[in-house]
Design a protein around this motif. Sequence first.
Motif, PDB file in Angstrom:
ATOM      1  N   VAL A 127      28.862  14.378  46.885  1.00  0.00           N
ATOM      2  CA  VAL A 127      29.365  12.979  48.111  1.00  0.00           C
ATOM      3  C   VAL A 127      31.001  13.552  48.590  1.00  0.00           C
ATOM      4  O   VAL A 127      31.773  14.477  48.120  1.00  0.00           O
ATOM      5  N   PRO A 128      31.309  12.542  49.675  1.00  0.00           N
ATOM      6  CA  PRO A 128      32.392  13.081  49.941  1.00  0.00           C
ATOM      7  C   PRO A 128      34.001  12.951  48.687  1.00  0.00           C
ATOM      8  O   PRO A 128      33.832  11.937  47.897  1.00  0.00           O
ATOM      9  N   GLY A 129      34.588  13.749  48.663  1.00  0.00           N
ATOM     10  CA  GLY A 129      35.822  13.951  47.803  1.00  0.00           C
ATOM     11  C   GLY A 129      35.560  15.009  46.235  1.00  0.00           C
ATOM     12  O   GLY A 129      36.352  15.290  45.697  1.00  0.00           O
ATOM     13  N   GLY A 130      33.937  15.088  46.768  1.00  0.00           N
ATOM     14  CA  GLY A 130      33.821  16.318  45.639  1.00  0.00           C
ATOM     15  C   GLY A 130      33.808  17.749  45.420  1.00  0.00           C
ATOM     16  O   GLY A 130      34.606  18.083  46.842  1.00  0.00           O
ATOM     17  N   ILE A 131      33.911  18.053  43.966  1.00  0.00           N
ATOM     18  CA  ILE A 131      34.684  19.245  44.635  1.00  0.00           C
ATOM     19  C   ILE A 131      33.405  20.602  43.952  1.00  0.00           C
ATOM     20  O   ILE A 131      32.886  20.387  43.004  1.00  0.00           O
ATOM     21  N   LEU A 132      33.906  22.025  44.313  1.00  0.00           N
ATOM     22  CA  LEU A 132      32.927  22.589  44.429  1.00  0.00           C
ATOM     23  C   LEU A 132      33.806  23.737  43.379  1.00  0.00           C
ATOM     24  O   LEU A 132      35.160  24.150  43.813  1.00  0.00           O
ATOM     25  N   ILE A 133      33.832  24.255  41.901  1.00  0.00           N
ATOM     26  CA  ILE A 133      34.626  25.163  41.310  1.00  0.00           C
ATOM     27  C   ILE A 133      33.967  26.512  41.708  1.00  0.00           C
ATOM     28  O   ILE A 133      32.944  26.514  40.897  1.00  0.00           O
ATOM     29  N   LEU A 134      34.710  27.927  42.494  1.00  0.00           N
ATOM     30  CA  LEU A 134      33.806  28.515  42.136  1.00  0.00           C
ATOM     31  C   LEU A 134      35.014  30.006  41.574  1.00  0.00           C
ATOM     32  O   LEU A 134      36.291  30.122  42.587  1.00  0.00           O
ATOM     33  N   SER A 135      34.202  31.012  40.689  1.00  0.00           N
ATOM     34  CA  SER A 135      35.378  31.948  41.081  1.00  0.00           C
ATOM     35  C   SER A 135      34.322  33.232  40.787  1.00  0.00           C
ATOM     36  O   SER A 135      32.911  33.595  40.561  1.00  0.00           O
ATOM     37  N   GLU A 136      35.245  34.037  41.092  1.00  0.00           N
ATOM     38  CA  GLU A 136      34.484  35.879  41.996  1.00  0.00           C
ATOM     39  C   GLU A 136      35.027  36.536  41.256  1.00  0.00           C
ATOM     40  O   GLU A 136      36.150  36.764  41.597  1.00  0.00           O
ATOM     41  N   LYS A 137      34.400  37.658  41.179  1.00  0.00           N
ATOM     42  CA  LYS A 137      35.243  39.417  41.147  1.00  0.00           C
ATOM     43  C   LYS A 137      35.560  39.586  43.065  1.00  0.00           C
ATOM     44  O   LYS A 137      34.323  39.006  43.499  1.00  0.00           O
ATOM     45  N   ILE A 138      36.734  40.028  43.347  1.00  0.00           N
ATOM     46  CA  ILE A 138      36.367  40.466  44.938  1.00  0.00           C
ATOM     47  C   ILE A 138      37.047  41.844  45.111  1.00  0.00           C
ATOM     48  O   ILE A 138      37.620  42.471  43.623  1.00  0.00           O
ATOM     49  N   HIS A 139      36.891  41.788  46.233  1.00  0.00           N
ATOM     50  CA  HIS A 139      38.154  43.363  46.330  1.00  0.00           C
ATOM     51  C   HIS A 139      38.848  42.696  47.253  1.00  0.00           C
ATOM     52  O   HIS A 139      38.833  41.886  48.011  1.00  0.00           O
ATOM     53  N   PHE A 140      39.482  43.902  47.780  1.00  0.00           N
ATOM     54  CA  PHE A 140      40.847  43.613  48.471  1.00  0.00           C
ATOM     55  C   PHE A 140      40.669  44.316  50.717  1.00  0.00           C
ATOM     56  O   PHE A 140      39.960  45.447  50.093  1.00  0.00           O
ATOM     57  N   ILE A 184      32.791  52.148  30.278  1.00  0.00           N
ATOM     58  CA  ILE A 184      33.211  52.158  31.221  1.00  0.00           C
ATOM     59  C   ILE A 184      32.480  51.576  33.035  1.00  0.00           C
ATOM     60  O   ILE A 184      31.914  51.292  34.014  1.00  0.00           O
ATOM     61  N   SER A 185      32.599  53.481  33.226  1.00  0.00           N
ATOM     62  CA  SER A 185      31.746  54.120  34.563  1.00  0.00           C
ATOM     63  C   SER A 185      30.328  53.679  33.774  1.00  0.00           C
ATOM     64  O   SER A 185      29.431  53.627  34.943  1.00  0.00           O
ATOM     65  N   SER A 186      29.261  53.061  33.245  1.00  0.00           N
ATOM     66  CA  SER A 186      28.365  52.932  33.080  1.00  0.00           C
ATOM     67  C   SER A 186      27.984  51.791  33.461  1.00  0.00           C
ATOM     68  O   SER A 186      27.091  51.880  33.922  1.00  0.00           O
ATOM     69  N   LYS A 187      28.407  50.742  32.910  1.00  0.00           N
ATOM     70  CA  LYS A 187      28.448  49.694  33.305  1.00  0.00           C
ATOM     71  C   LYS A 187      28.597  49.431  34.835  1.00  0.00           C
ATOM     72  O   LYS A 187      27.506  48.653  35.533  1.00  0.00           O
ATOM     73  N   ARG A 188      29.837  50.534  35.674  1.00  0.00           N
ATOM     74  CA  ARG A 188      30.426  50.174  36.934  1.00  0.00           C
ATOM     75  C   ARG A 188      28.789  50.755  37.851  1.00  0.00           C
ATOM     76  O   ARG A 188      28.572  49.945  38.641  1.00  0.00           O
ATOM     77  N   ASP A 189      28.638  51.844  37.314  1.00  0.00           N
ATOM     78  CA  ASP A 189      27.166  52.555  37.707  1.00  0.00           C
ATOM     79  C   ASP A 189      25.526  51.255  37.924  1.00  0.00           C
ATOM     80  O   ASP A 189      25.173  51.566  38.781  1.00  0.00           O
ATOM     81  N   SER A 190      25.726  50.940  36.551  1.00  0.00           N
ATOM     82  CA  SER A 190      24.244  49.966  36.621  1.00  0.00           C
ATOM     83  C   SER A 190      24.801  48.621  37.555  1.00  0.00           C
ATOM     84  O   SER A 190      23.343  48.016  38.191  1.00  0.00           O
ATOM     85  N   LEU A 191      26.317  48.093  37.679  1.00  0.00           N
ATOM     86  CA  LEU A 191      25.806  47.039  38.527  1.00  0.00           C
ATOM     87  C   LEU A 191      25.664  47.761  40.110  1.00  0.00           C
ATOM     88  O   LEU A 191      26.516  46.602  41.167  1.00  0.00           O
ATOM     89  N   GLU A 192      26.248  48.421  40.201  1.00  0.00           N
ATOM     90  CA  GLU A 192      26.422  49.518  42.192  1.00  0.00           C
ATOM     91  C   GLU A 192      25.442  48.171  42.695  1.00  0.00           C
ATOM     92  O   GLU A 192      23.948  48.981  42.037  1.00  0.00           O
ATOM     93  N   GLY A 193      25.321  47.628  43.502  1.00  0.00           N
ATOM     94  CA  GLY A 193      23.973  46.999  44.784  1.00  0.00           C
ATOM     95  C   GLY A 193      24.160  46.119  43.445  1.00  0.00           C
ATOM     96  O   GLY A 193      22.874  45.132  44.599  1.00  0.00           O
ATOM     97  N   VAL A 194      24.231  45.052  42.653  1.00  0.00           N
ATOM     98  CA  VAL A 194      23.586  44.202  41.992  1.00  0.00           C
ATOM     99  C   VAL A 194      24.980  43.119  42.233  1.00  0.00           C
ATOM    100  O   VAL A 194      24.335  41.846  42.275  1.00  0.00           O
ATOM    101  N   LEU A 195      26.253  43.891  41.817  1.00  0.00           N
ATOM    102  CA  LEU A 195      27.562  42.504  41.340  1.00  0.00           C
ATOM    103  C   LEU A 195      27.896  43.060  42.610  1.00  0.00           C
ATOM    104  O   LEU A 195      28.418  44.381  43.105  1.00  0.00           O
ATOM    105  N   VAL A 196      27.771  42.577  44.039  1.00  0.00           N
ATOM    106  CA  VAL A 196      28.655  42.606  45.217  1.00  0.00           C
ATOM    107  C   VAL A 196      29.441  41.959  45.174  1.00  0.00           C
ATOM    108  O   VAL A 196      29.164  40.450  45.786  1.00  0.00           O
ATOM    109  N   THR A 197      30.537  41.819  45.348  1.00  0.00           N
ATOM    110  CA  THR A 197      32.186  41.697  45.626  1.00  0.00           C
ATOM    111  C   THR A 197      32.591  41.773  47.515  1.00  0.00           C
ATOM    112  O   THR A 197      32.170  42.543  47.974  1.00  0.00           O
TER     113      THR A 197
END
Length: 241
Positions: free
Chosen positions: A154-167, A194-207
Amino acid sequence: MGKQDKIFEEGNVSGLPFSFNQEVTEVFEDMIDRSVPGYNTTLRIIQQQAKNHCVDGTNVYDLGCSLGASTSSLLNALSGRSKIIAIDNSDSMVRSCAERFSDSIKTGQVNFLKEDISHSEIVNASIVVINFVLQFLSIKERAELMQKIYQGLVPGGILILSEKIHFDSKKRTDEISCIHHSFKAANGYSKLEISSKRDSLEGVLVTETEFQHLDRAKELGFKSSTKLMSNLNFLTYMFQK
Ligand SMILES: C[S@@+](CC[C@H](N)C(=O)[O-])C[C@H]1O[C@@H](n2cnc3c(N)ncnc32)[C@H](O)[C@@H]1O
């Protein structure tokens, strides 16, 4: 709090890409708490902003609700003023929410839907929350979903968006990732986890970058963008229609 996350203790044994399956559902609260800096503060900010911006009788959406942490913040803020619609396409997440929130479901304050948010209907919304979820959609799906959200607010309505980002600069992205990995290590994750989770997220979580998110919101017509929080490579914005 559910079980402790030990999914990648022995590395990515299955070799499969990351998914929000039963195994992840069982440890999800511990996983997100130890992985996302500022996660609990995000939930408090959602509660506070929901209180400020809810319009009685409208709908409030939690897209990609997982175990309903943001839904819970919305329930606390709204006390029945608006109907909450919480959506996730993970069967195990939605089943768990149905149990956890059975009282609020019975009173009609919240409804959980097992649905792909790309196909969900968003109408008469004063608040839409999408907390660390857009990053799992394709770029095309993100643009379409954001447009649907804009149209459903609706007019004045809000979206709250959280994301992981890159620079913009690879050097900065690598520096901040390194600090993020130290944050995870300080929370008890090993180098292998840490490295195994990062590898498993490759192409799944795209910042994307902060500016890609801001540009998309601006192009859609959101009249204001407010940065609510920023921790390392994670941020939360509020966009107002
Ligand atoms: C990082 S979690 C979100 C955390 C949650 N919003 C919170 O505040 O605790 C990402 C969630 O998005 C869901 N998800 C990813 N893609 C989706 C889609 N296309 N449709 C619905 N849910 C989706 C996943 O199943 C997962 O539960």
